[in-house]
Every structure is written in structure tokens, then in C-alpha cells.
Design a protein around this motif. Sequence first.
Motif, mmCIF file in Angstrom:
data_model
loop_
_atom_site.group_PDB
_atom_site.id
_atom_site.type_symbol
_atom_site.label_atom_id
_atom_site.label_comp_id
_atom_site.label_asym_id
_atom_site.label_seq_id
_atom_site.Cartn_x
_atom_site.Cartn_y
_atom_site.Cartn_z
ATOM 1 N N HIS A 57 1.409 -2.568 -0.336
ATOM 2 C CA HIS A 57 0.236 -1.298 0.019
ATOM 3 C C HIS A 57 0.899 0.033 -0.546
ATOM 4 C CE1 HIS A 57 -3.389 0.437 1.267
ATOM 5 N NE2 HIS A 57 -2.698 1.396 1.954
ATOM 6 N N HIS A 59 -0.168 3.835 -2.499
ATOM 7 C CA HIS A 59 -1.164 4.656 -3.378
ATOM 8 C C HIS A 59 -0.197 5.715 -4.036
ATOM 9 C CE1 HIS A 59 -4.324 3.565 -0.639
ATOM 10 N NE2 HIS A 59 -3.440 4.008 0.433
ATOM 11 N N HIS A 232 -8.284 -1.109 4.645
ATOM 12 C CA HIS A 232 -7.604 -0.102 5.664
ATOM 13 C C HIS A 232 -8.531 -0.720 6.827
ATOM 14 C CE1 HIS A 232 -6.748 2.687 2.237
ATOM 15 N NE2 HIS A 232 -5.584 2.415 2.641
ATOM 16 N N HIS A 269 -2.839 -1.567 8.129
ATOM 17 C CA HIS A 269 -2.483 -0.887 9.090
ATOM 18 C C HIS A 269 -2.547 -1.702 10.622
ATOM 19 C CE1 HIS A 269 -1.560 2.554 6.796
ATOM 20 N NE2 HIS A 269 -2.651 2.576 6.199
ATOM 21 N N ASP A 320 2.840 2.687 1.317
ATOM 22 C CA ASP A 320 1.687 3.275 1.232
ATOM 23 C C ASP A 320 1.830 4.800 0.826
ATOM 24 O OD1 ASP A 320 -0.668 4.165 2.345
ATOM 25 O OD2 ASP A 320 -0.400 3.970 4.421
HETATM 26 ZN ZN LIG Z 1 -3.740 3.239 2.327
#
Ligand SMILES: [Zn+2]
Length: 422
Positions: A57, A59, A232, A269, A320
Motif C-alpha cells: 500500500h 501513495h 481503505h 488499515h 502508505d
Molecule cells: Zn491509503
Amino acid sequence: MTVQWLADKAWLGGENLAENVLLSVEGGVIRQVEANSAHPAAKRINGVTLPGVVNAHSHAFHRRLRGRTHQQGGDFWVWREMMYETAAELTPDSYRALATDVYREMLEAGFTAVGEFHYLHHQPGGVPYDDPNEMGHALIEAATEAGIRINLLDAGYLRGGVGGTELSPVQLRFSDGSVEAWLERVSGLVDRYEGEPSVRIGIAPHSVRALTPEDLRKVAELRDSSLRCHIHVSEQLAENSDTFEATGMTPVQLLGDCGLLGEWTTAVHATHLTEEDIAALGESGTGVCYCATTERELADGLGPSGALRNAGVPLSIGTDSHAVIDPFEEARGIELHNRLATGRRGELSASELMAAATSGGSNALGFSPNEIAVGAPADFTVVSTGSRRTQDVAAEGRLQQLLYTATNADVSAVFVAGKQVV
Ligand SMILES: [Zn+2]
């Protein structure tokens, strides 16, 4: 051509490390694994060789925020405003350059594959680029340039909140306007990258906040395709209360109702879950990706990782927001957060945490399982045992000492498809 290495120590599964492991590699795939070998001609790999660790994961653009958001206080939603300021500025060229650096940092930290959860699709204001997938291409080019495998998890983001809130000006860059237009754009990516061994495309409904139940049902129609689905889930209590108010369900129940739970889906998460949520994730085979360093950074809360493991949920790790990029910190963070939440130590074993960091991640991204076994990809992360910090971590041959001690700085070599890239 077959290449042969002799790994000083290697993790082949279980709680202990194997010694003098012969690894024969051909065509980027492991063809032979033999412990206690004395092969005279093989090239020696010092330290501990692990299967390639996988970052399920990411970004990439959040890297710009590193170390810059600590004075403002507040909660996740305050941080999100700062993140949106960064999102407003990027172009395909600047994003390609930024992501190339981020993926190089991942490789140097040991990661051999990344799941890039990508929602920054369009020009400011929401007008598509000439090629509507230009931003996605920029990310795949960045990964290819750096040498890391990528699953571009293309995100759908169609509304501002559970109650049908309008998209904010920055969020217009994320939106395709309709679920049909989004899935059509994704099918263009699938066609373009078909057959590329180190590139996959996935589908990522951003969250139950960003898509209606009707949209989520449309996504569920893809469940028998080759796409992996990431979403998410319950990172924030506000998402739970808003969802309950609108639907009478938790986000996990809503996903089940819309047909989205299952082995193809990874819930990212999964922090604030009910016992019923945990059971539903386990029974459906849905995976959970923990992002421990981001979850603590954003004051999200402590996810029930021990209970999820007990329910049979496959785990993976992700960096993340890239507050730090360190696979060891993420893997042990799953267990250390569970200790803080439960007051008990050792619910998750070192081998379970290492599996989450390796094969758990490759399964979540739809790549062949990252493990040191015949037929697996020759992706390796090598940890040096030559520093003061790590000099005794492999002395007793126990995985746990390595897992609880090593950092990204101890990664001495990384191999992807049999080629040394770090
Ligand atoms: Zn995320």
C-alpha cells in the motif's frame, strides 16, 4: 543461463534460518533451493537472504509530506488538508520524477514490489489529460525506471463523503464522474499492460466514503476477473459512524452486502472493527494490509491484528504515506501495536510477520508468491549482519532477532527477477 548463489543464511519459512543455501536461478525464477550446500562455484551472498519484501500500500506523492506535518496538530482530517495541498500541485512530469525517487528509496529499503493506490488521475479541476491515464503511465514508468515491480491499483473516487457530499475542488482531480467512466478508463490500462511480467493493474474503490453502495456493486461484478481489489476500510471512526448512520451497517458489513469481500480483496488499515467484522473478513478470506508507521503517525488507532490472524485473515504490510519506508518497522509494527492494544506479547510469531511482509504482499498484489522456493520469482532482500547493530542477529539462527532488530539501513542487496538492482 543458470546463475548460482550460495546464501550464508536464508529464511525458507518457519522460525529459524537455514545455512549455506544454494539458490539456482534461471529466467528470473528460482529453479533449485538446497540448504547445507557446499557448492564450490556459486557466488556467495553474505548476511541473511529473505524473499523480496512487498509494499502492498503506497501513495507515492505523500512522500512530499514527510516530516512536514508535525507542528499543526489536529487529527487525520487536518493532515488530509495538507496532503490535498500537495495533490493540487502535481503534473505528470513532476509526479514521474517524485515517484521514481520514492520507488528507488523503496528498493534501497528492500522492497521488490509495490501496490500503488493511485487516485490523482486528472488535471486540476478534473479535466482529463489528453490520455486520461497519463498520471498512471507516469507511475508505471517511474517503477520501471527504478526497477521495482508494480501493481497500479487504480482508484475510483466519486463523491466527497458518505452522505453524498460534493467533491471538494482538489478532489475533482480524483474523479471520473461516474463508475462506468472510471471502469472504462481502467480497462484501457489493463489492455495496455497485458503480458508485462512486472506490471499489474488492480481496481481500488477508494473507500465506502468515496463511492455509493450502487457503485461498489458495479465493482463487485469484476470479482472473477484477474484484477485484485483494494479498499481503505475503517481507518477512522468518523467513517464508521457516517456509514452506520446512512446504511445501518459497518463499512465491512456494507462491503459484504455489496459483494466485495473475498480472497480478491484487501482491506487497507481495518483499524476500528467489530467482532462481527473480524469474523466476516476471516470467513470470506479477505486480506488486511496494515500500515503501522502511517497509522501511528496519523493517530488512526491500533488495529486488531491478533484477532484477525486468529480469524484466518491473510495480512500484508504497506508504507502508505511514507512517513518512513522500512519493511522491518512495518512488519514488527503489526505485533507491537497489537501488544499496546491487548497488553499481551507475541500473538504473532516472527515467521507470520515475515510472511505478511513477503508472500502476504505478493498475494495481495496478484504476483507469484514471494518465497524462497522452487518456481517462485528470484526476488530477494539481503540483510547485512556486518554492522554493530546487526552483528549477532543471525548467530543463533532465529528469525525473530533479525525481525526485531534490522532497519532499512541494514539492507545490503536487493534482487528482482534474478537481477541485482541494489
Ligand atoms: Zn491509503
